[in-house]
Scaffold this active site. Structure first.
Site, short mmCIF file in Angstrom:
data_model
loop_
_atom_site.label_atom_id
_atom_site.label_comp_id
_atom_site.label_asym_id
_atom_site.label_seq_id
_atom_site.Cartn_x
_atom_site.Cartn_y
_atom_site.Cartn_z
N HIS A 86 16.08 35.45 34.44
CA HIS A 86 16.62 34.54 33.42
C HIS A 86 17.00 33.23 34.07
O HIS A 86 17.82 33.21 34.97
CB HIS A 86 17.85 35.17 32.76
CG HIS A 86 17.50 36.18 31.72
ND1 HIS A 86 18.25 36.38 30.59
CD2 HIS A 86 16.47 37.05 31.64
CE1 HIS A 86 17.69 37.32 29.86
NE2 HIS A 86 16.62 37.76 30.47
N TYR A 103 26.41 34.00 24.73
CA TYR A 103 27.87 34.22 24.80
C TYR A 103 28.47 33.43 23.64
O TYR A 103 28.32 32.20 23.59
CB TYR A 103 28.44 33.69 26.11
CG TYR A 103 28.08 34.49 27.35
CD1 TYR A 103 26.89 34.27 28.03
CD2 TYR A 103 28.96 35.46 27.84
CE1 TYR A 103 26.58 35.01 29.18
CE2 TYR A 103 28.65 36.19 28.99
CZ TYR A 103 27.46 35.96 29.65
OH TYR A 103 27.16 36.68 30.78
N PRO A 117 34.48 41.55 32.40
CA PRO A 117 33.01 41.45 32.52
C PRO A 117 32.39 40.14 32.05
O PRO A 117 31.19 39.93 32.24
CB PRO A 117 32.51 42.63 31.68
CG PRO A 117 33.62 42.98 30.77
CD PRO A 117 34.88 42.59 31.44
N LYS A 148 30.43 39.48 37.01
CA LYS A 148 30.66 39.38 38.46
C LYS A 148 30.97 40.71 39.16
O LYS A 148 30.87 40.79 40.39
CB LYS A 148 31.84 38.42 38.73
CG LYS A 148 31.51 36.97 38.48
CD LYS A 148 30.68 36.38 39.60
CE LYS A 148 29.90 35.16 39.18
NZ LYS A 148 28.55 35.44 38.67
N TYR A 195 28.09 31.05 37.81
CA TYR A 195 27.41 32.13 37.12
C TYR A 195 26.30 32.73 37.98
O TYR A 195 26.15 33.96 38.05
CB TYR A 195 26.83 31.63 35.79
CG TYR A 195 26.37 32.77 34.88
CD1 TYR A 195 27.27 33.45 34.07
CD2 TYR A 195 25.04 33.17 34.86
CE1 TYR A 195 26.87 34.49 33.25
CE2 TYR A 195 24.62 34.22 34.05
CZ TYR A 195 25.54 34.87 33.25
OH TYR A 195 25.13 35.92 32.45
P1 RFL Z 1 32.06 52.45 40.34
O1 RFL Z 1 30.80 52.10 39.67
O2 RFL Z 1 33.26 52.67 39.51
O3 RFL Z 1 31.78 53.74 41.23
C1 RFL Z 1 32.82 54.47 41.87
C2 RFL Z 1 32.35 55.89 42.08
O4 RFL Z 1 33.39 56.63 42.74
C3 RFL Z 1 33.54 57.88 42.09
N1 RFL Z 1 34.91 58.39 42.33
C4 RFL Z 1 35.22 59.29 43.29
N2 RFL Z 1 34.46 59.91 44.20
C5 RFL Z 1 35.07 60.77 45.04
N3 RFL Z 1 36.41 61.04 44.98
C6 RFL Z 1 37.20 60.45 44.08
N4 RFL Z 1 38.52 60.71 44.04
C7 RFL Z 1 36.61 59.52 43.18
N5 RFL Z 1 37.10 58.73 42.17
C8 RFL Z 1 36.05 58.07 41.67
C9 RFL Z 1 33.24 57.60 40.63
O5 RFL Z 1 32.88 58.78 39.92
C10 RFL Z 1 32.10 56.61 40.76
O6 RFL Z 1 30.84 57.23 40.79
O7 RFL Z 1 32.46 51.35 41.43
P2 RFL Z 1 31.52 50.44 42.39
O8 RFL Z 1 30.47 51.28 43.04
O9 RFL Z 1 32.44 49.62 43.21
O10 RFL Z 1 30.72 49.49 41.36
C11 RFL Z 1 31.38 48.51 40.60
C12 RFL Z 1 30.63 48.26 39.30
O11 RFL Z 1 30.42 49.51 38.67
C13 RFL Z 1 31.39 47.31 38.36
O12 RFL Z 1 31.99 46.26 39.08
C14 RFL Z 1 30.46 46.69 37.29
O13 RFL Z 1 29.96 47.67 36.43
C15 RFL Z 1 31.21 45.62 36.46
N6 RFL Z 1 30.39 45.07 35.37
C16 RFL Z 1 29.46 44.07 35.59
N7 RFL Z 1 29.25 43.62 36.85
C17 RFL Z 1 28.27 42.68 37.11
O14 RFL Z 1 28.12 42.27 38.28
N8 RFL Z 1 27.46 42.18 36.11
C18 RFL Z 1 27.60 42.61 34.81
O15 RFL Z 1 26.81 42.19 33.95
C19 RFL Z 1 28.65 43.56 34.51
N9 RFL Z 1 28.83 44.01 33.25
C20 RFL Z 1 30.58 45.53 34.04
C21 RFL Z 1 29.78 44.98 33.00
C22 RFL Z 1 31.53 46.53 33.75
C23 RFL Z 1 31.70 46.94 32.44
N10 RFL Z 1 32.66 47.95 32.20
C24 RFL Z 1 32.40 49.15 31.50
C25 RFL Z 1 33.93 47.89 32.86
C26 RFL Z 1 29.96 45.40 31.70
C27 RFL Z 1 30.93 46.36 31.40
C28 RFL Z 1 31.11 46.76 29.97
C1 PHB Z 2 25.37 43.42 30.16
O1 PHB Z 2 24.16 43.21 29.92
O2 PHB Z 2 25.86 44.55 30.13
C2 PHB Z 2 26.24 42.27 30.47
C3 PHB Z 2 25.68 40.99 30.59
C4 PHB Z 2 26.51 39.91 30.87
C5 PHB Z 2 27.86 40.09 31.03
C6 PHB Z 2 28.42 41.35 30.93
C7 PHB Z 2 27.60 42.45 30.65
O3 PHB Z 2 28.64 39.01 31.27
#
Ligand code: RFL
Ligand code: PHB
Length: 391
Positions: A72, A201, A293, A297, A385
């Site tokens: 993109h 957005y 989110p 980032k 971004y």
């Molecule tokens: P995770 O993905 O939470 O993984 C942690 C893992 O540790 C396990 N765990 C344990 N394991 C052993 N012992 C324990 N006591 C434990 N406790 C927990 C868990 O089961 C899990 O498997 O952390 P990690 O790896 O640091 O990754 C971080 C990302 O997942 C997170 O920052 C992103 O998803 C945030 N995020 C976005 N980030 C982006 O860069 N671009 C995006 O577009 C974006 N969109 C989003 C998002 C997060 C969202 N939510 C749901 C908060 C959109 C959403 C809606």
């Molecule tokens: C997504 O596709 O899940 C998504 C995209 C952009 C954002 C957050 C989540 O800023």
């Protein structure tokens, strides 16, 4: 069992760290609380910065992402009923982002890991960290009823916000910073073509909305909802109706509704724990910091931490130098705080804050008009971004 590094958590941070260590010949084990299917079932990030895609390629897992990921070079801001394009490529001198789901990143990392037969303990219960202040830490857990202990030289806490790693650091040794926002995001994944080729957005008087995607046939949409809303209270019909009301006329006409294949509510929070290293324990990714989110980032910050950490560990084990380890926390935090600032700013600009009233709405609209009308302001948005460079 003995290893050099024990990684707690098999989310993207833990799996990517494992892939990078494996390539350098560093022995490690991953311990994960959930099953692999459960980890793959969490629908989260969609937008990858160049730093992240480069690192996935470096880790040897970028092939499918390069084939299927959607490049993109811009996104749209919608306010006062009109859309305005932010041209990332032009504003940043050629930088872009890639739309490729976190689920797919995780799947690619898991496949590479099992192909190399690298050790991962899934469904580990009662995971505990020991001796992190000394020189021989260990991680204990129960696996299929069997008590297991992994002795190691370092522990990487990649276990997310609710994990055990950060909680194992004495409270007096950590300073935490937190801001909880008075709303959440209701997200829907559906097998319908996206409303537009690029992300939208939207700032509206009814609240924020985001139109994103996973492919040409799968859409990911979000709407701002109340903090106390429950997902059961939102039927698919109610979701599509509300999303439509937050879009411009053209997008309303193009929006295709369908049955949700996933629907969830995420609370919005900014959080940082300092420092990110305590003795032989390193925190990485969501275990150390959370961003709302809006700026996309979270995952990108996590991969930045993992790059610094793998470099530091490789330097320690291969070159016998401790500089990377000593500087790990400060190097990460300098990047983390800049992403915290950007995510907080973009969240504040795009959402309806219950207490801000009509005055707040007008101020946001004025700032958005300034943003799309000023090259200086849109360059700053675009630069953040696409992601700040790793030092
Ligand atoms: P995770 O993905 O939470 O993984 C942690 C893992 O540790 C396990 N765990 C344990 N394991 C052993 N012992 C324990 N006591 C434990 N406790 C927990 C868990 O089961 C899990 O498997 O952390 P990690 O790896 O640091 O990754 C971080 C990302 O997942 C997170 O920052 C992103 O998803 C945030 N995020 C976005 N980030 C982006 O860069 N671009 C995006 O577009 C974006 N969109 C989003 C998002 C997060 C969202 N939510 C749901 C908060 C959109 C959403 C809606
Ligand atoms: C997504 O596709 O899940 C998504 C995209 C952009 C954002 C957050 C989540 O800023």
């Amino acid at each position: 069992m003995k290893t050099q590094v024990c990684i707690v958590g098999a989310g993207p941070s833990g799996l990517l760290l494992g892939a990078l260590l494996a390539r350098a010949g560093i022995d490690h084990v991953i311990v994960e609380r959930q099953s692999a299917d459960y980890v793959l079932g969490r629908i989260r990030a969609g937008v990858l910065e160049q730093v992240t895609t480069d690192l996935l390629i470096e880790a040897g897992v970028g092939e499918r992402m390069q084939r299927e990921g959607l490049v993109h070079d811009g996104f749209e801001l919608l306010f006062k009923g009109e859309r305005h394009r932010i041209d990332l490529r032009i504003l940043t001198g050629g930088k872009v982002v890639t739309v490729y789901g976190q689920t797919e990143v995780t799947r690619d990392l898991m496949h590479a890991r099992s192909a190399q037969q690298l050790p991962t303990f899934y469904e580990a219960q009662d995971v505990r960290l020991h001796g992190i202040e000394g020189s021989s830490p260990s991680v204990s857990f129960r696996n299929k009823g069997v008590e297991t202990e992994i002795e190691c030289e370092f522990i990487a806490g990649c276990d997310g916000y609710h994990g055990v790693s950060r909680q194992s650091v004495p409270a007096t040794a950590l300073k935490t910073y937190e801001k909880v926002y008075p709303f959440g995001w209701l997200g829907v994944l559906a097998d319908v073509p996206p409303v537009s080729d690029e992300l939208i957005y939207a700032n509206t008087e009814r609240g924020f909305a985001l139109c994103s995607m996973r492919s040409a046939t799968r859409s990911r949409y979000y709407i701002q909802c109340a903090s106390h809303d429950r997902v059961e209270d939102w039927s698919d019909d109610a979701f599509w109706e509300e999303l439509k009301l937050r879009l411009d006329l053209e997008a309303r006409g193009r929006l295709v509704a369908g049955t949700s294949i996933e629907k969830s509510i995420a609370p919005l929070r900014s959080f940082v724990a300092e420092p990110m290293r305590f003795g032989r324990l390193f925190l990485a990714g969501d275990a150390a910091h959370i961003v709302p989110p809006t700026g996309a980032k979270g995952l990108n910050l996590a991969t930045g931490d993992v790059k610094y950490l793998s470099d530091a560990l490789i330097e320690y084990f291969i070159e016998k130098r401790e500089t990377g380890i000593a500087h790990y926390s400060s190097r990460c935090l300098s990047r983390v705080w800049k992403a915290e600032r950007f995510s907080w700013w973009f969240t504040s600009l795009m959402h309806r804050f219950p207490e801000a009233g009509e005055f707040g709405q007008r101020i946001q609209e004025a700032e958005l008009e300034y943003l799309v009308g000023s090259v200086a302001a849109s360059t700053s948005l675009a630069e953040n971004y696409v992601g700040l460079a790793l030092r």
